[in-house]
Design a protein around this motif. Sequence first.
Motif, short mmCIF file in Angstrom:
data_model
loop_
_atom_site.label_atom_id
_atom_site.label_comp_id
_atom_site.label_asym_id
_atom_site.label_seq_id
_atom_site.Cartn_x
_atom_site.Cartn_y
_atom_site.Cartn_z
N SER B 196 48.29 44.48 120.04
CA SER B 196 47.55 45.65 119.55
C SER B 196 46.08 45.27 119.44
O SER B 196 45.72 44.09 119.48
CB SER B 196 48.08 46.06 118.19
N GLY B 197 45.24 46.29 119.30
CA GLY B 197 43.79 46.04 119.18
C GLY B 197 43.46 45.11 118.02
O GLY B 197 42.64 44.21 118.15
N GLY B 198 44.13 45.33 116.90
CA GLY B 198 43.87 44.51 115.71
C GLY B 198 44.25 43.06 115.95
O GLY B 198 43.55 42.13 115.56
N GLN B 199 45.41 42.89 116.61
CA GLN B 199 45.85 41.52 116.92
C GLN B 199 44.88 40.85 117.88
O GLN B 199 44.52 39.68 117.71
CB GLN B 199 47.25 41.55 117.53
N LYS B 200 44.44 41.60 118.91
CA LYS B 200 43.50 41.04 119.88
C LYS B 200 42.23 40.57 119.17
O LYS B 200 41.71 39.50 119.46
CB LYS B 200 43.10 42.10 120.92
N GLN B 201 41.75 41.41 118.25
CA GLN B 201 40.50 41.06 117.59
C GLN B 201 40.68 39.84 116.70
O GLN B 201 39.80 39.00 116.60
CB GLN B 201 39.98 42.27 116.80
N ARG B 202 41.87 39.70 116.09
CA ARG B 202 42.11 38.49 115.28
C ARG B 202 42.16 37.26 116.17
O ARG B 202 41.70 36.19 115.80
CB ARG B 202 43.41 38.65 114.49
N VAL B 203 42.75 37.43 117.37
CA VAL B 203 42.77 36.31 118.32
C VAL B 203 41.34 35.94 118.72
O VAL B 203 40.98 34.76 118.79
CB VAL B 203 43.60 36.65 119.57
N ALA B 204 40.52 36.96 118.95
CA ALA B 204 39.12 36.70 119.34
C ALA B 204 38.40 35.91 118.25
O ALA B 204 37.61 35.02 118.54
CB ALA B 204 38.40 38.02 119.61
N ILE B 205 38.70 36.24 116.99
CA ILE B 205 38.08 35.49 115.88
C ILE B 205 38.58 34.04 115.90
O ILE B 205 37.80 33.09 115.80
CB ILE B 205 38.38 36.17 114.53
N ALA B 206 39.90 33.89 116.09
CA ALA B 206 40.48 32.54 116.13
C ALA B 206 39.86 31.75 117.28
O ALA B 206 39.55 30.56 117.13
CB ALA B 206 41.99 32.62 116.29
#
Lengths: 222, 300
Positions: B196-206
């Motif tokens: 999901s978009g939220g998960q993708k963005q958390r991955v981007a932060i990681a």
Amino acid sequence: MSYSFDFSGLSQGYDELLDGLRITVELTIAANLIGVTFGFIVALLVMSKLKVVRIPAMLFVEFFRCTPAIIQIIWFFYCVPILFDVYLESITMGILALGLNLTAFNAEAYRAAIQSVPKEQHDAGIALGLSPLQRVLYVVLPHAVRSSVPVLITNGIGIFQQTALVAIVAIQDLMYQGKALATTTYRPIETFTLIAVIYFAISFPIAQLVQAIERRREVASR
Amino acid sequence: MLRAAAFARHLRSKEVVTTMNKIMSNKTATQEFATAGSQYKTAAAGVSGQPLVRISNLHKSYSPTVQVLKGLNLDMAAGERLVVIGPSGGGKSTLLRVMMGLEEVNSGSVNFAGQEYICADESKQKTKINLDVRKQIGMVFQHYTLFPHLTILQNLTLAPRKVRGESNASAEERGMALLTRFGLGAKANAYPNQLSGGQKQRVAIARALMLDPKLMLFDEVTSALDPELVAEVEQVIMQLAEQGMPMMIVTHDMWFAKNIASRVVFCAGGVVVEEGTPDEIFNAPKHERTREFLNRVFHI
């Protein structure tokens, strides 16, 4: 329609047709090997910043894209030997003509794919400290090669059908054998129908494969 | 509609506050944060007395008529969480992109930890970037920008392996630890399009954190998300804030700005118009332009 089809007479030519099909497939595979590798190199040249490299590459692409394939083949067979004093086996000439034609079209496919990599992907690469070469190797190319696959396969099927053109310069491919069979049997309608079915039976599944790949990509990009 | 939006905001605030309380009450976590926090502070401690970031007189124009930055000056102290707000086209995103070396500047410079790393060379019309300094800064973008051909874990390990020459095993171990902490351990071998978009963005932060940044830039990281996914990303940023990570955030989410900022900067027309604590900016803005902007945002 009063014409009654009679395919029975064609059976005498099956061996020749099979030989012809083998040549056609060989031409297709060889042309695709040339087109897929050199197309990539030409695409890089076309995108070069150096004019001396870019302009000849662009001329090459436009020559093959903007002239009929049949003229390119005839030109290779009759003009190249005279102009450049190069005498090669006719099948080699056929492979060269078709291969370079496909190179031009595939170069455009690669170029479009490379340029369609979103700017954000470059930004992300820069932000992560990747060098320009690393960005090309690990971000741009994997992205581009994947998105160019459907077009490369479509072009490859196209060249499979274009191989029929080399029959006019006496390469004994499927089309050539078909023409011969039509003359000996006096059954041109049946012969060319059979040949069309053979081309179709090979192209159709591959075309379906392209659609399947594109569908999968569409679902994936949602 | 307005009331619904306010109620949603209220719910969301409760949700995040609960998470933050949970984080704080969890002893091990708090200790971990304390250690991590001190780690970030040590990083900045070598430059005590001077700002972590000093932005001096930045000018940037895309064409003679489109001038985005008009002499922007800004200092950021170590350990600060700076939120930059302002109207579209005011230069907020451009500022972050300049700091990341993604945009050329016409004049001005940026210092990080006392070192000038971005500097306009006006005679050559080029921007000089010191990459070694810039590599200490991480950035997350609005549109995730994960690499679609790599798995989540490979997205995290690519830069550490290629840029730093870290071993695959070590990078993967750190990557897994980070993903697990962000609740994404199960997704390590998935591809970005499966998230999901939220998960993708958390991955981007990681992914940005894998390079151990000393400063994080967040450029409208929740703007492209569905409303119900915004909270999970903001929580992750809140966690980082708890650990003492210095950050500069560009956002249109005023609720988030209010809650995470140690200082708010109002940026418009390519300059800093006003800056202050969240309380000062949101409750008692001094400048007419700030008031006008906030009025429009809050539909008062």
